[in-house]
Design a protein around this motif. Structure first.
Motif, PDB file in Angstrom:
ATOM      1  N   ALA A 179       3.819 -43.881 -51.661  1.00  0.00           N
ATOM      2  CA  ALA A 179       4.999 -43.284 -52.296  1.00  0.00           C
ATOM      3  C   ALA A 179       4.598 -42.102 -53.175  1.00  0.00           C
ATOM      4  O   ALA A 179       5.266 -41.048 -53.169  1.00  0.00           O
ATOM      5  N   TYR A 180       3.510 -42.243 -53.932  1.00  0.00           N
ATOM      6  CA  TYR A 180       3.057 -41.164 -54.809  1.00  0.00           C
ATOM      7  C   TYR A 180       2.624 -39.940 -53.991  1.00  0.00           C
ATOM      8  O   TYR A 180       3.010 -38.807 -54.292  1.00  0.00           O
ATOM      9  N   GLU A 183       5.717 -38.326 -52.461  1.00  0.00           N
ATOM     10  CA  GLU A 183       6.518 -37.674 -53.498  1.00  0.00           C
ATOM     11  C   GLU A 183       5.930 -36.302 -53.843  1.00  0.00           C
ATOM     12  O   GLU A 183       6.653 -35.310 -53.964  1.00  0.00           O
ATOM     13  N   GLN A 184       4.613 -36.232 -54.004  1.00  0.00           N
ATOM     14  CA  GLN A 184       3.971 -34.946 -54.337  1.00  0.00           C
ATOM     15  C   GLN A 184       4.045 -33.982 -53.172  1.00  0.00           C
ATOM     16  O   GLN A 184       4.279 -32.783 -53.357  1.00  0.00           O
ATOM     17  N   ASN A 187       7.549 -32.510 -52.834  1.00  0.00           N
ATOM     18  CA  ASN A 187       8.009 -31.773 -54.022  1.00  0.00           C
ATOM     19  C   ASN A 187       7.927 -30.276 -53.722  1.00  0.00           C
ATOM     20  O   ASN A 187       6.855 -29.767 -53.390  1.00  0.00           O
TER      21      ASN A 187
END
Length: 190
Positions: A179-180, A183-184, A187
């Motif tokens: 997920a991290y 997400e990055q 972005n």
């Protein structure tokens, strides 16, 4: 195309970094693990640019002097480091570049690439870490104690990382890591 990023994964030996990175590669198609440079001789079956970039001591030190390495260290008489050019090429292509390196190396990378995302993988406790290290059955007592001592030092710096994941439940930790990364990558900031 997703935006390329650099993720530096650190944590104590036995925290499960290698397992998480291997699983991450299975579920994040644009993830790529950086290939290190080294001054040690190739072992049987190792290929240039696949397992390592094999360099002479002079070549390696020239690369370090000229800023061609994001981080480097000397272990057991050989040098190991992360070539900047291949990391930047993969990031420019939109890849999620993964470095699995020690805490000292992580902060060398942060100095040279402030946009790097530092991820600290920690065990649920030092007791669990000790059980994992002993459970491997591959190391002498002295090596286990040395790794535990190193873990205390590494854990003391975990709050300096962008995100900390406790690897108590592998699937949960993997989900948080994926997920991290996603997400990055998704972005739009530049």
């Amino acid at each position: 195309m997703r935006r390329g990023n650099l993720f530096v994964i650190s944590g104590p030996s036995g925290a499960g970094k290698g397992t998480l990175v291997a699983r991450l590669l299975d579920v994040v198609p644009d993830a790529w693990v950086s290939v290190s440079a080294t001054t040690r001789a190739p072992r049987d079956g190792e290929a240039e640019g696949v397992h390592y970039f094999f360099k002479s001591e002079d070549e390696f030190m020239r690369l370090a002097r000229e800023g061609g390495l994001l981080e480097w260290a000397r272990y057991a008489g050989n040098c190991y480091g992360t070539p900047r050019a291949s990391v930047e090429e993969h990031m420019a292509a939109g890849d999620q570049v993964i470095l699995e390196i020690d805490v000292q190396g992580a902060f060398q990378v942060r100095e040279k690439m402030p946009s790097a995302h530092l991820v600290f993988i920690e065990p649920p406790s030092l007791e669990v870490l000790e059980q994992r290290l002993r459970g491997r059955g591959t190391e002498a007592e002295e090596a286990v104690k040395s790794r535990l001592d190193a873990a205390v030092v590494e854990l003391s710096r975990k709050m300096e990382y962008d995100i900390r994941l406790v690897n108590d439940d592998l699937e949960l930790a993997l989900g948080e890591l994926v997920a991290y990364v996603n997400e990055q990558a998704d972005n739009p900031r530049g």
